[in-house]
Design a protein around this motif. Structure first.
Motif, PDB file in Angstrom:
ATOM      1  N   GLY A   4       0.811  -1.209   0.000  1.00 25.38           N
ATOM      2  CA  GLY A   4       0.000   0.000   0.000  1.00 25.38           C
ATOM      3  C   GLY A   4       0.850   1.266   0.000  1.00 25.38           C
ATOM      4  N   TYR A   5       0.295   2.301  -0.617  1.00 23.75           N
ATOM      5  CA  TYR A   5       0.949   3.616  -0.603  1.00 23.75           C
ATOM      6  C   TYR A   5      -0.104   4.678  -0.342  1.00 23.75           C
ATOM      7  N   LYS A  20      -6.431   3.030   6.555  1.00 19.65           N
ATOM      8  CA  LYS A  20      -7.532   2.109   6.870  1.00 19.65           C
ATOM      9  C   LYS A  20      -8.017   1.411   5.603  1.00 19.65           C
ATOM     10  N   ILE A  21      -8.201   2.176   4.530  1.00 23.10           N
ATOM     11  CA  ILE A  21      -8.657   1.611   3.254  1.00 23.10           C
ATOM     12  C   ILE A  21      -7.644   0.593   2.728  1.00 23.10           C
ATOM     13  N   LEU A  22      -6.375   0.919   2.832  1.00 23.31           N
ATOM     14  CA  LEU A  22      -5.323   0.021   2.341  1.00 23.31           C
ATOM     15  C   LEU A  22      -5.265  -1.269   3.158  1.00 23.31           C
ATOM     16  N   LYS A  23      -5.441  -1.155   4.463  1.00 21.12           N
ATOM     17  CA  LYS A  23      -5.454  -2.355   5.311  1.00 21.12           C
ATOM     18  C   LYS A  23      -6.641  -3.238   4.967  1.00 21.12           C
ATOM     19  N   GLU A  28      -0.141  -5.822   2.951  1.00 14.76           N
ATOM     20  CA  GLU A  28       0.726  -6.365   4.001  1.00 14.76           C
ATOM     21  C   GLU A  28       1.700  -5.306   4.506  1.00 14.76           C
ATOM     22  N   LYS A  29       2.135  -4.440   3.614  1.00 14.13           N
ATOM     23  CA  LYS A  29       3.028  -3.350   3.986  1.00 14.13           C
ATOM     24  C   LYS A  29       2.451  -2.069   3.413  1.00 14.13           C
ATOM     25  N   ASN A  50      11.030  -0.166  -4.063  1.00 16.52           N
ATOM     26  CA  ASN A  50      12.242  -0.949  -3.789  1.00 16.52           C
ATOM     27  C   ASN A  50      11.938  -2.357  -3.282  1.00 16.52           C
ATOM     28  N   ILE A  51      10.866  -2.515  -2.504  1.00 20.11           N
ATOM     29  CA  ILE A  51      10.576  -3.857  -1.969  1.00 20.11           C
ATOM     30  C   ILE A  51       9.676  -4.665  -2.899  1.00 20.11           C
TER      31      ILE A  51
END
Length: 192
Positions: A4-5, A20-23, A28-29, A50-51
């Motif tokens: 998520g960003y 909250k929306i991303l969760k 996961e990150k 990068n990840i």
């Protein structure tokens, strides 16, 4: 993996609703930035990239969190495609991996850019109107007009020995920096 960003333009704005929306979307990150989308360097987005690995999905709550300029968004999608990472925009419901999705993504990008341009246009018009009505922007002056006039008189008044006071000594009397006093005296002399 879903990454998520979230981004807000200023530190005063809150990231919690985006996070909250991303969760809820199963990220996961989550990486965040608190700066304008116009900025080229976005540490949180850089970390997310990068990840990310092929097969991962970069998730945003809305496309404009990635940027407002169409060309920048299209370039960013190309970077993701080159890495084998897909993009998911929750509120826009756009999947740019298909031809139709790319077309919708481009249209949504154009509207995000238009929205930003309209906001800037309205902001500049509001500032211009406020200035025309006498509203002053920036911090309040440290010296009143009367204090500046008094300082000017003091600078032109010799003491009993015939010596004139220094700009620094007058600035100390009014508890301001010499540069502040000098700037205000220049304005006074210019008739501003």
């Amino acid at each position: 993996m879903k990454i998520g960003y979230a981004r807000v333009s200023t530190p005063e704005q809150n990231l919690s609703s985006q996070i909250k929306i991303l969760k809820e979307a199963g990220c996961e990150k989550i990486f965040t930035d608190q700066l304008s989308a116009v900025r080229v360097v976005r540490p949180g987005l850089d970390q997310a990239l990068n990840i990310s690995r092929p097969g991962d999905v970069l998730v945003v709550s809305k496309l404009d969190r990635l940027g407002r300029r169409t060309v920048d968004l299209l370039d960013f999608v190309k970077v993701l495609e080159d890495k084998g990472v897909s993009l998911e925009s929750i509120s826009d419901g756009i999947d740019p991996s298909s031809a139709m999705g790319r077309a919708m993504f481009t249209i949504a990008s154009v509207f995000a850019e238009l929205e930003r341009d309209l906001i800037l246009e309205r902001t500049h018009a509001g500032i211009s109107a406020a200035k025309a009505n006498g509203v002053k922007f920036g911090p309040p002056e440290k010296l009143s007009d009367e204090q500046v006039k008094a300082a000017s008189r003091l600078l032109k008044t010799a003491d009993d020995n015939g010596e004139f006071p220094s700009m620094s000594s007058i600035a100390q009397v009014f508890n301001v920096d010499k540069s502040t006093l000098s700037r205000r005296l220049k304005k006074l002399d210019a008739g501003a």
